[in-house]
Write a protein that holds these residues in place. Structure first.
Motif, PDB file in Angstrom:
ATOM      1  N   TRP A  67     -58.518 -16.636  25.022  1.00 45.26           N
ATOM      2  CA  TRP A  67     -59.724 -16.949  24.251  1.00 45.26           C
ATOM      3  C   TRP A  67     -60.002 -15.857  23.220  1.00 45.26           C
ATOM      4  O   TRP A  67     -60.329 -16.141  22.066  1.00 45.26           O
ATOM      5  CB  TRP A  67     -60.899 -17.091  25.226  1.00 45.26           C
ATOM      6  CG  TRP A  67     -62.236 -17.160  24.591  1.00 45.26           C
ATOM      7  CD1 TRP A  67     -62.818 -18.254  23.986  1.00 45.26           C
ATOM      8  CD2 TRP A  67     -63.201 -16.100  24.492  1.00 45.26           C
ATOM      9  NE1 TRP A  67     -64.059 -17.929  23.524  1.00 45.26           N
ATOM     10  CE2 TRP A  67     -64.331 -16.609  23.828  1.00 45.26           C
ATOM     11  CE3 TRP A  67     -63.215 -14.764  24.910  1.00 45.26           C
ATOM     12  CZ2 TRP A  67     -65.458 -15.850  23.560  1.00 45.26           C
ATOM     13  CZ3 TRP A  67     -64.332 -13.997  24.647  1.00 45.26           C
ATOM     14  CH2 TRP A  67     -65.435 -14.531  23.982  1.00 45.26           C
ATOM     15  N   GLY A  71     -59.863 -15.923  18.629  1.00 41.29           N
ATOM     16  CA  GLY A  71     -61.048 -15.726  17.799  1.00 41.29           C
ATOM     17  C   GLY A  71     -62.384 -15.784  18.507  1.00 41.29           C
ATOM     18  O   GLY A  71     -63.432 -15.858  17.862  1.00 41.29           O
ATOM     19  N   ARG A  72     -62.375 -15.799  19.846  1.00 38.60           N
ATOM     20  CA  ARG A  72     -63.612 -15.774  20.636  1.00 38.60           C
ATOM     21  C   ARG A  72     -64.553 -16.926  20.266  1.00 38.60           C
ATOM     22  O   ARG A  72     -65.741 -16.731  20.031  1.00 38.60           O
ATOM     23  CB  ARG A  72     -64.330 -14.429  20.465  1.00 38.60           C
ATOM     24  CG  ARG A  72     -63.504 -13.225  20.844  1.00 38.60           C
ATOM     25  CD  ARG A  72     -64.330 -11.958  20.888  1.00 38.60           C
ATOM     26  NE  ARG A  72     -64.826 -11.561  19.591  1.00 38.60           N
ATOM     27  CZ  ARG A  72     -64.204 -10.721  18.763  1.00 38.60           C
ATOM     28  NH1 ARG A  72     -63.042 -10.203  19.113  1.00 38.60           N
ATOM     29  NH2 ARG A  72     -64.725 -10.400  17.604  1.00 38.60           N
ATOM     30  N   GLN A  73     -64.013 -18.136  20.235  1.00 39.85           N
ATOM     31  CA  GLN A  73     -64.791 -19.304  19.828  1.00 39.85           C
ATOM     32  C   GLN A  73     -65.597 -19.856  21.004  1.00 39.85           C
ATOM     33  O   GLN A  73     -65.034 -20.208  22.042  1.00 39.85           O
ATOM     34  CB  GLN A  73     -63.869 -20.394  19.278  1.00 39.85           C
ATOM     35  CG  GLN A  73     -62.969 -19.930  18.144  1.00 39.85           C
ATOM     36  CD  GLN A  73     -63.730 -19.480  16.913  1.00 39.85           C
ATOM     37  OE1 GLN A  73     -64.858 -19.924  16.677  1.00 39.85           O
ATOM     38  NE2 GLN A  73     -63.126 -18.604  16.121  1.00 39.85           N
ATOM     39  N   TYR A 102     -59.467 -25.241  18.184  1.00 37.28           N
ATOM     40  CA  TYR A 102     -58.731 -23.975  18.185  1.00 37.28           C
ATOM     41  C   TYR A 102     -57.738 -24.011  19.348  1.00 37.28           C
ATOM     42  O   TYR A 102     -57.948 -24.750  20.314  1.00 37.28           O
ATOM     43  CB  TYR A 102     -59.674 -22.780  18.350  1.00 37.28           C
ATOM     44  CG  TYR A 102     -60.709 -22.659  17.266  1.00 37.28           C
ATOM     45  CD1 TYR A 102     -60.418 -22.000  16.077  1.00 37.28           C
ATOM     46  CD2 TYR A 102     -61.983 -23.217  17.425  1.00 37.28           C
ATOM     47  CE1 TYR A 102     -61.360 -21.898  15.068  1.00 37.28           C
ATOM     48  CE2 TYR A 102     -62.928 -23.123  16.427  1.00 37.28           C
ATOM     49  CZ  TYR A 102     -62.612 -22.464  15.248  1.00 37.28           C
ATOM     50  OH  TYR A 102     -63.552 -22.369  14.243  1.00 37.28           O
ATOM     51  N   CYS A 105     -60.524 -22.105  23.236  1.00 43.25           N
ATOM     52  CA  CYS A 105     -61.960 -22.012  22.971  1.00 43.25           C
ATOM     53  C   CYS A 105     -62.713 -22.119  24.288  1.00 43.25           C
ATOM     54  O   CYS A 105     -62.137 -22.427  25.327  1.00 43.25           O
ATOM     55  CB  CYS A 105     -62.420 -23.089  21.982  1.00 43.25           C
ATOM     56  SG  CYS A 105     -62.101 -24.797  22.512  1.00 43.25           S
ATOM     57  N   PRO A 255     -72.920 -23.160  13.428  1.00 39.21           N
ATOM     58  CA  PRO A 255     -72.583 -21.780  13.812  1.00 39.21           C
ATOM     59  C   PRO A 255     -73.725 -20.822  13.462  1.00 39.21           C
ATOM     60  O   PRO A 255     -74.322 -20.916  12.392  1.00 39.21           O
ATOM     61  CB  PRO A 255     -71.334 -21.473  12.979  1.00 39.21           C
ATOM     62  CG  PRO A 255     -70.842 -22.800  12.484  1.00 39.21           C
ATOM     63  CD  PRO A 255     -72.057 -23.654  12.339  1.00 39.21           C
ATOM     64  N   THR A 291     -69.142 -12.587  17.469  1.00 42.93           N
ATOM     65  CA  THR A 291     -68.843 -13.699  16.580  1.00 42.93           C
ATOM     66  C   THR A 291     -69.972 -14.717  16.672  1.00 42.93           C
ATOM     67  O   THR A 291     -70.798 -14.678  17.601  1.00 42.93           O
ATOM     68  CB  THR A 291     -67.513 -14.378  16.959  1.00 42.93           C
ATOM     69  OG1 THR A 291     -67.575 -14.766  18.350  1.00 42.93           O
ATOM     70  CG2 THR A 291     -66.340 -13.439  16.760  1.00 42.93           C
ATOM     71  N   ALA A 294     -71.107 -21.548  18.092  1.00 38.00           N
ATOM     72  CA  ALA A 294     -71.265 -22.874  17.511  1.00 38.00           C
ATOM     73  C   ALA A 294     -72.201 -23.683  18.405  1.00 38.00           C
ATOM     74  O   ALA A 294     -71.829 -24.071  19.520  1.00 38.00           O
ATOM     75  CB  ALA A 294     -69.909 -23.567  17.378  1.00 38.00           C
TER      76      ALA A 294
END
Length: 360
Positions: A67, A71-73, A102, A105, A255, A291, A294
């Motif tokens: 994860w 991008g740590r979504q 992604y 995620c 986001p 980050t 969302a």
């Protein structure tokens, strides 16, 4: 909606608790701590329970690591939307239709209030969705895809005894499974076959049943397998619906930074008056491990907050939602899901037992 602090999301909380960022810089040492030196068994001084706990800790780290690299979504689903998705049928949906936003995620499902087992068991906080894929042909036109679902919560504190009976102590236990599609390899070129969710669920149960220790007795096997089957049945529809919703053209995804940012970095972001300064402030936040989250479906009110009007004595009832495919793109060669949302039949004649439909 009251947003949770960024550090309260499970991936961030587990990473802080076990210092995953530090361990990522010395990965081999951490693996040795969890499993012992390469090619050797666990240290003899560890009890079986301690071995299970360390193996599970490594599985937590691996899910977090994937994860983190992607991008740590984080997708935080609202209660209102989760309620609507729970009323949407996916039995006819093929797993081959799913496309992830992604490669890895995290879906925060904590608003749904689902539990891992009975009413006293830990809450399911969310799920890591992790994809592996390999080309089926030399040109890479079709992919053999696996979607791994690793659910989060205080699993090991209550269910360590389950993992003591499994050969894969480093696995997630009954709180994980994989969505696999069928592949036809009978022709000159292999290709993906439509694979309904129901078939995937049955395959997941069969796979799990092969993972018991040889000395596990039949009553124990049956009880643990029942935990897994029940867990999958209570979670797979919701997760598949969430993934389909993220593919839906009319999805509502906003986001934004969650509360709990370091004061000095949040101040720089707030005071950034130019595009360049904002980019620098956001880069500083990313470097510090922050980050955007969302937020998904925030405009959908929970059923308990929707106004209800009763105009007659006949109770209205829900008609379940479903998904249909829509052709689009050049030559209509691509497909995307369209959500036919749950609705109330005879809503003017009474109050539906589970609330009134809300237009997303």
């Amino acid at each position: 909606m009251t947003a949770k602090p960024y550090g309260a999301y499970f991936p961030n909380r587990i990473a802080a608790r076990h210092q995953f960022v530090r361990h990522s810089k010395h990965r081999r040492d951490f693996l040795t701590y969890c499993y012992g030196p390469s090619g050797e068994p666990f240290p003899s001084h560890l009890t079986l329970r301690q071995r299970v706990e360390r193996a599970y800790l490594w599985s937590e780290y691996e899910a977090w690591e994937q994860w983190q690299r992607a991008g740590r979504q984080i997708f935080d689903f609202s209660l209102g939307l989760l309620e609507m998705l729970a009323l949407t049928d996916v039995s006819h949906v093929g797993v081959e239709m799913l496309r992830l936003p992604y490669p890895a995620c995290y879906l925060d499902l904590s608003a749904a209030g689902l539990r891992m087992g009975d009413d006293k068991s830990p809450l399911i906080e969310g799920v890591y969705v992790l994809e592996d894929s390999t080309p089926l042909d030399e040109a890479g036109h079709e992919l053999d895809r696996m979607i791994h679902l690793s659910f989060t919560g205080n699993y090991i504190e209550q269910y360590a005894y389950v993992n003591e009976q499994l050969t894969e102590m480093g696995g997630r236990g009954f709180n994980a499974y994989t969505l696999l599609h069928d592949v036809d390899e009978s022709g000159p070129e292999p290709h993906v076959l439509p694979t309904p969710i129901g078939k995937v669920v049955a395959a997941a149960a069969s796979t799990f049943a092969t993972g018991f220790m040889d000395d596990a007795d039949e009553p124990t096997r049956a009880a643990i397998l029942d935990l897994h089957v029940s867990f999958v049945a209570r979670t797979v529809n919701l997760v598949v619906n969430c993934l389909l919703y993220l593919m839906w053209p009319d999805r509502e995804v906003k986001p934004a930074y969650a509360p709990g940012l370091p004061v000095h970095l949040a101040t720089r972001l707030t005071k950034a008056t130019t595009r360049r300064r904002r980019q620098v402030a956001e880069a500083n936040l990313a470097a510090a491990g922050f980050t955007r989250v969302a937020y998904v479906g925030d405009s959908v009110l929970p059923r308990a907050q929707r106004p209800e009007v009763v105009t007659g004595s006949v109770a209205a009832h829900w008609r379940r939602g479903h998904w249909r495919k829509q052709r689009w793109g050049p030559g209509l060669q691509e497909e995307r899901p369209i959500w036919i949302q749950p609705t109330i039949v005879n809503k003017d004649t009474g109050k539906a037992a589970k609330g009134r439909v809300y237009d997303v």
